[in-house]
Design a protein around this motif. Sequence first.
Motif, PDB file in Angstrom:
ATOM      1  N   GLY A   1      55.220  65.300  84.669  1.00 28.61           N
ATOM      2  CA  GLY A   1      54.663  64.605  85.822  1.00 28.61           C
ATOM      3  C   GLY A   1      54.216  65.576  86.886  1.00 28.61           C
TER       4      GLY A   1
ATOM      5  N   GLU B   1      48.914  64.833  86.319  1.00 29.98           N
ATOM      6  CA  GLU B   1      47.987  63.729  86.573  1.00 29.98           C
ATOM      7  C   GLU B   1      46.550  64.171  86.326  1.00 29.98           C
ATOM      8  OE1 GLU B   1      48.607  61.491  90.202  1.00 29.98           O
ATOM      9  OE2 GLU B   1      50.728  62.041  90.183  1.00 29.98           O
ATOM     10  N   ARG B   2      46.218  65.399  86.719  1.00 31.90           N
ATOM     11  CA  ARG B   2      44.860  65.899  86.474  1.00 31.90           C
ATOM     12  C   ARG B   2      44.607  66.056  84.979  1.00 31.90           C
ATOM     13  NH1 ARG B   2      43.015  70.747  88.238  1.00 31.90           N
ATOM     14  NH2 ARG B   2      45.087  71.707  88.246  1.00 31.90           N
TER      15      ARG B   2
ATOM     16  N   ALA C   1      43.889  62.491  83.609  1.00 33.33           N
ATOM     17  CA  ALA C   1      42.834  61.697  84.250  1.00 33.33           C
ATOM     18  C   ALA C   1      41.619  61.581  83.316  1.00 33.33           C
ATOM     19  CB  ALA C   1      42.422  62.347  85.565  1.00 33.33           C
TER      20      ALA C   1
ATOM     21  N   GLU D   1      43.628  58.761  79.618  1.00 30.75           N
ATOM     22  CA  GLU D   1      44.815  57.905  79.600  1.00 30.75           C
ATOM     23  C   GLU D   1      45.110  57.375  78.193  1.00 30.75           C
ATOM     24  OE1 GLU D   1      43.039  57.959  83.661  1.00 30.75           O
ATOM     25  OE2 GLU D   1      42.232  57.469  81.667  1.00 30.75           O
TER      26      GLU D   1
ATOM     27  N   MET E   1      48.524  55.855  86.718  1.00 35.39           N
ATOM     28  CA  MET E   1      49.206  56.964  86.046  1.00 35.39           C
ATOM     29  C   MET E   1      50.172  57.664  87.000  1.00 35.39           C
ATOM     30  SD  MET E   1      48.462  56.860  82.894  1.00 35.39           S
ATOM     31  CE  MET E   1      49.194  58.411  82.374  1.00 35.39           C
ATOM     32  N   HIS E   2      49.795  57.782  88.260  1.00 35.15           N
ATOM     33  CA  HIS E   2      50.723  58.338  89.257  1.00 35.15           C
ATOM     34  C   HIS E   2      51.996  57.507  89.296  1.00 35.15           C
ATOM     35  CE1 HIS E   2      52.204  60.088  93.025  1.00 35.15           C
ATOM     36  NE2 HIS E   2      52.468  58.835  93.393  1.00 35.15           N
TER      37      HIS E   2
ATOM     38  N   PHE F   1      54.132  58.099  86.104  1.00 35.43           N
ATOM     39  CA  PHE F   1      54.903  59.339  86.185  1.00 35.43           C
ATOM     40  C   PHE F   1      56.057  59.195  87.169  1.00 35.43           C
ATOM     41  CE2 PHE F   1      50.828  61.712  84.893  1.00 35.43           C
ATOM     42  CZ  PHE F   1      51.267  61.876  83.589  1.00 35.43           C
TER      43      PHE F   1
END
Length: 304
Positions: free
Chosen positions: A170, A175-176, A179, A182, A218-219, A222
């Motif tokens: 995480g 996240e990048r 992105a 997914e 997604m944030h 995580f």
Amino acid sequence: MLKILIGIVGVLAAASAAAQVQPFPATFQTHEIETNGATIHVRVGGAGPAVVLLHGYGETGDMWAPMAEDLARDHTVIVPDLRGLGLSSKPATGYDKKTQAGDVEGVLDALKIDRADLVTHDIGNMVGYAFAVQHPKRVNRFVLIDAPLPGIGPWDEVLKNPLLWHFRFGGPDMERLVAGRERIYLDRFWNEFSATPSRFTEASREHYAKLYALPGAMHAGFAQFAAFDQDARDNKAFIAANGNLDMPVLAIGGEKSFGPMMATVMRFAASNVTEGVIPDSGHWIMEENPQATLALVRSFLDAK
């Protein structure tokens, strides 16, 4: 020839329909319930004693549609999307399970429901447990399916399983990395934690991947895992203060996943535990063997 073509189209249409994520019955209503710093998307249908269905990571409340349809024959069925996931709002914080238990409390209060059964899967187990241990008089029966509880029983051993590397995955860089990818990230869960990956259909994968590609999703996903250390501290404090759950508990594991270990975990946190195993299934019980899952859950909820 025309008859043959019509027949082929009909077969293809039927196959496509069978592969889709099952919609909730038209009698269900949706609510956007503002509570506890979040807006929780909730489906409600049926009549009778209340039952709350809580999903986990990689899915949304949509996973429960077949079970909700059956239970609605004689229950009031409440199906939220967890905060940050599905069509619920995606606040920056609040992903520890103690806070999310407050979301469940707020949903029930808004619907004027005092007591309910709980049926939970994956991270839903953790949210459900945090609610049940803080509000035991509001929970009649509790079904937990195929995921451990942070800080409870063999948690430290569970963390050593290399398949669970995502528990520590995480942060902004991760996240990048995912992105726009997914679907690739989620396929890993659907494939590695299935006994038969093809039972998690392409249509289901597309459906959930679109929801997890929504801004902030997604944030939030995580963040659900990043909160596990806090969840473990909270759960140990809950047991120290409140002791074990005393309502009837059904602990279900997929045969190719947690299996009987689910009941082993829950015996560290509950006094009245029944073991259940879903045959020919990995983690994704509602995709891999929904009939057996529904039969076990209904038998337990209907028991005198």
